[in-house]
Design an enzyme around this catalytic site. Sequence first.
Site, PDB file in Angstrom:
ATOM      1  N   ASP A 182       0.687  -1.269  -0.145  1.00  0.00           N
ATOM      2  CA  ASP A 182      -0.133   0.049   0.035  1.00  0.00           C
ATOM      3  C   ASP A 182       0.897   1.261  -0.009  1.00  0.00           C
ATOM      4  OD1 ASP A 182       1.173   0.019   2.429  1.00  0.00           O
ATOM      5  OD2 ASP A 182      -1.043   0.205   3.393  1.00  0.00           O
ATOM      6  N   HIS A 213       8.986  -3.459  -4.035  1.00  0.00           N
ATOM      7  CA  HIS A 213       8.231  -3.918  -2.811  1.00  0.00           C
ATOM      8  C   HIS A 213       9.325  -4.905  -1.783  1.00  0.00           C
ATOM      9  CE1 HIS A 213       4.714  -5.189  -0.474  1.00  0.00           C
ATOM     10  NE2 HIS A 213       5.139  -6.451  -0.398  1.00  0.00           N
ATOM     11  N   CYS A 256       5.021  -0.292   2.469  1.00  0.00           N
ATOM     12  CA  CYS A 256       5.657  -1.838   2.645  1.00  0.00           C
ATOM     13  C   CYS A 256       7.048  -1.828   3.572  1.00  0.00           C
ATOM     14  CB  CYS A 256       5.541  -2.690   1.444  1.00  0.00           C
ATOM     15  SG  CYS A 256       7.042  -1.746  -0.032  1.00  0.00           S
TER      16      CYS A 256
END
Length: 231
Positions: free
Chosen positions: A97, A206, A100
């Site tokens: 979101d 990520h 991370c």
Amino acid sequence: MTENFVNASTSSSSSLNSSSHDTDDDHVIATILAEEECSSSTDRGKLGKRLSHLDSIPHTPRVNGEIPDVNDATLDHERLSGRLATYGLTELQIEGDGNCQFRALADQLFRNPDYHKHVRKVVVKQLKHSRKSYEGYVPMKYRSYLKQMKKLGEWGDHITLQAAADRFAAKICLVTSFRDTCYIEILPKDRSPSRELWLSYWSEVHYNSLYGTGDVPTGEPKKKHWLFKRF
């Protein structure tokens, strides 16, 4: 004159209250970290031995680069997955979101990704209070960078990782999808690390929290409701 004195007094009182609150927050964080360190230091040491033979490239704090295209991102993810399997590491999947990095750090520090707001707050405070240590790596006005990094959903970068390492006296061990290296160690600048934090980094995309295979927490993460009241 009286009005000026009142305003000055109010400002001074506000500053003192803020400073006192920050100090209280530091004590709360230190207490929680001490509790977690007692329960997890052995496991962290085991992870370190798995990659002890790997050379770590020197860490240079930097802002995020360009997000790779779909093909490159897919290849990067496959490379990372293969490395994790080779070294017996498993990811705790972190919500993507925009928070991370801070969620993954919160999981490693507090065993609860939901404390990401507190980690972000502390990291930004470190960036603000030690400006000279970081501003040379920021390719924009530093005040604008701080304002941007305060926002929930703003992606953390390698500068915030360095600030987290410095603030939490942590060696951050990053297993990456980079072609030229799979492992980066981020060390605190002015003191020896007292803990290790293990993250995977799908380059420019990520962060996840890392555990030894079979050691990934299951069930609800630990919750310390009184912590929420402190921040």
